[in-house]
Design an enzyme around this catalytic site. Structure first.
Site, PDB file in Angstrom:
ATOM      1  CG  LEU A  57      -2.102  -1.006   1.137  1.00 52.47           C
ATOM      2  CD1 LEU A  57      -2.941  -0.956   2.412  1.00 52.47           C
ATOM      3  CD2 LEU A  57      -2.989  -0.773  -0.080  1.00 52.47           C
ATOM      4  CG  ASP A 302       4.136  -9.091  -5.231  1.00 54.62           C
ATOM      5  OD1 ASP A 302       4.255  -8.105  -4.470  1.00 54.62           O
ATOM      6  OD2 ASP A 302       5.105  -9.595  -5.849  1.00 54.62           O
ATOM      7  CG  HIS A 306       7.105   0.335  -8.309  1.00 52.70           C
ATOM      8  ND1 HIS A 306       7.712   0.642  -7.107  1.00 52.70           N
ATOM      9  CD2 HIS A 306       7.187  -1.002  -8.427  1.00 52.70           C
ATOM     10  CE1 HIS A 306       8.143  -0.480  -6.533  1.00 52.70           C
ATOM     11  NE2 HIS A 306       7.828  -1.493  -7.311  1.00 52.70           N
ATOM     12  N   GLY A 321       8.018  -4.799  -9.850  1.00 51.98           N
ATOM     13  CA  GLY A 321       6.681  -4.870  -9.261  1.00 51.98           C
ATOM     14  C   GLY A 321       5.621  -4.417 -10.242  1.00 51.98           C
TER      15      GLY A 321
HETATM   16  C1  NCD Z   1       7.596  -5.733  -4.520  1.00 49.72           C
HETATM   17  C2  NCD Z   1       7.570  -4.263  -4.188  1.00 49.72           C
HETATM   18  O1  NCD Z   1       7.621  -3.454  -5.131  1.00 49.72           O
HETATM   19  O2  NCD Z   1       7.460  -3.880  -3.030  1.00 49.72           O
HETATM   20  N1  NCD Z   1       8.165  -5.910  -5.821  1.00 49.72           N
HETATM   21  C3  NCD Z   1       8.077  -7.001  -6.600  1.00 49.72           C
HETATM   22  O3  NCD Z   1       8.720  -7.019  -7.645  1.00 49.72           O
HETATM   23  N2  NCD Z   1       7.324  -8.023  -6.315  1.00 49.72           N
HETATM   24  C4  NCD Z   1       8.321  -6.480  -3.463  1.00 49.72           C
HETATM   25  C5  NCD Z   1       8.060  -7.955  -3.487  1.00 49.72           C
HETATM   26  O4  NCD Z   1       6.888  -8.379  -3.432  1.00 49.72           O
HETATM   27  O5  NCD Z   1       8.998  -8.712  -3.531  1.00 49.72           O
HETATM   28 ZN    ZN Z   2       8.363 -10.425  -2.625  1.00 49.22          ZN
END
Ligand code: NCD
Ligand code: ZN
Length: 423
Positions: A57, A302, A306, A321
């Site tokens: 979040l 997940d 960003h 992410g």
């Molecule tokens: C996640 C993040 O951006 O916080 N990034 C990702 O690539 N999955 C961190 C994580 O879940 O490992």
């Molecule tokens: Zn992770």
């Protein structure tokens, strides 16, 4: 007293009927008065509200990328009534006060229940255990602990964390990434494709060696391990072995690892950069099979928003992410339900009942029945639409499904009897 009558919906097992919601609880529809507000749910499915064990979040610290308000709005649009907020915020959620702060933000701004995840190590530094017991005893009642984003790679520390949380029934959720086999530069599944593109490879085994170590530490400590975003066939083999042996291990798969494959990175679009990386079709197939047969216990989104300035970089240095909350149900329908690989009751188990049980969240993942809390998603199983990243409730735009034709199932979401999303 707020009340609402939902008419004609079918539950996951196919039973059709009316649902009457009064003050956040399902009541007998026979008691509904004539003037009560109604939602016509003819042809729709009524499923228990979805629960996510893995949501980023970003608040506090990166409110430009996401806030509790925007992220839980996205959750409600995706049919979720509860999300677990990962600890890799700034500051890190590694104290009782920080966990209580996140929980309070959730109470104030949330469009669904927000449960704080606690860090395993101070500052996610991987060197010293965080205040696990104090976080558990705090008002935030933390039960899930994770350094997610980083791997707890020190075996002794991992053993101690598993030992420490056992008395209060805590669960250690591991981001399985061997930091030597897949170091900071690793950004693409190690394969012919990574070689051709000149991107540093992240071999499957960088995940599965950690899973193999951790299930043995879970056995040694007789404690509970949860494997975050499992992505490889090798890890699934290890988890199957461990479960047969009676080791207390559970695993989650993300929508993107079930659906998107390595060749998507060929255009160097950093939307597709994620940890662990998108894998090849054989791994996707293995994950789908494992979600159906229960080797994979839950879907975890997940959801990792960003800001543009963190994605607008060469592939190897952009942040990893991608978004997940709004399309999670659509993707699971596309790869599991629509091809006949999974039925609706099993989807409810993987996306609501089991994550609520693992997170130990009372009132979530409950059946739709008189006397139960009214946490609910109304689903149109036939609707489809092209995904538009700009139609998102998230503050970020790193949506890997942009432009794809996918199911568009969520008609309405109710949390504690209140409508938190309606199309
Ligand atoms: C996640 C993040 O951006 O916080 N990034 C990702 O690539 N999955 C961190 C994580 O879940 O490992
Ligand atoms: Zn992770």
């Amino acid at each position: 007293m707020t009340s609402l009558l939902i008419t004609g919906a079918a539950t996951a097992d196919g039973t059709r009927g009316d649902l009457y919601v009064v003050d956040g609880v399902f009541r007998d529809p026979a008691d509904a008065g004539a003037g009560v507000e109604r939602i016509d749910a003819d042809g729709l499915l009524a499923l228990p509200g979805l629960v996510d064990l893995h949501t980023h979040l970003r608040e506090p610290g990166r409110e430009d990328a996401e806030t509790v308000d925007s992220g839980t709005r996205a959750a409600a649009r995706g049919g979720f009534t509860c999300v677990h907020a990962m600890a890799n915020t700034d500051p890190v959620t590694d104290t009782a006060e920080a966990a209580e702060y996140v929980a309070a933000l959730g109470e104030r701004d949330g469009h669904c229940q927000v449960v704080a995840v606690g860090a395993v190590t101070k500052g996610l530094g991987g060197e010293e255990l965080a205040e696990l017991g104090l976080m558990a005893a705090s008002k935030a009642r933390v039960r899930l602990f994770s350094d997610d984003g980083r791997c707890v790679s020190d075996s002794l520390l991992m053993r101690r964390a598993l030992t420490y949380v056992k008395p209060f029934g805590g669960l250690i959720a591991q981001h399985s990434q061997d930091p030597r086999l897949a170091g900071p530069g690793a950004c693409c599944h190690e394969s012919e494709i990574s070689g051709r593109l000149g991107l540093t490879g992240w071999p499957s085994q960088a995940e599965s060696v950690i899973v193999a170590r951790d299930v043995q530490l879970a056995e040694l400590t007789d404690s509970r391990l949860h494997v975050c975003h499992v992505s490889t066939a090798e890890s699934l083999d290890v988890i199957r072995w461990a479960k047969r042996r009676g080791i207390k291990v559970t695993a989650e798969a993300t929508p993107h690892h079930l659906f998107l494959d390595t060749p998507l990175v060929e255009g160097f679009d950093t939307t597709f950069k994620v940890n662990p990386p998108l894998r090849t079709s054989e791994h996707l197939e293995a994950l789908r099979e494992a979600l159906a047969d229960g080797t994979v216990d839950t879907v975890g989104t997940d959801h990792a928003p960003h800001a543009r300035q963190d994605k607008d970089h060469p592939f190897d240095i952009a942040l990893p992410g991608m978004l997940g909350l709004e399309q999670a149900l659509a993707v699971v329908m596309e790869v599991m339900i629509n091809p006949g690989r999974m039925d609706w009751p099993t989807l409810v188990d993987r996306m609501s009942t089991t994550p609520a049980r693992l997170g130990q969240v009372a009132g979530q993942g409950r059946p739709i029945a008189v006397g139960e809390p009214a946490n609910l998603v109304l689903v149109d199983p036939a609707a489809r639409a092209a995904v538009d990243r700009d139609a998102s409730a998230s503050r970020s735009r790193n949506n890997p499904y942009h432009g794809r034709d996918l199911p568009d199932p969520v008609v309405a979401t109710l949390w504690r009897g209140d409508v938190t999303y309606r199309r």
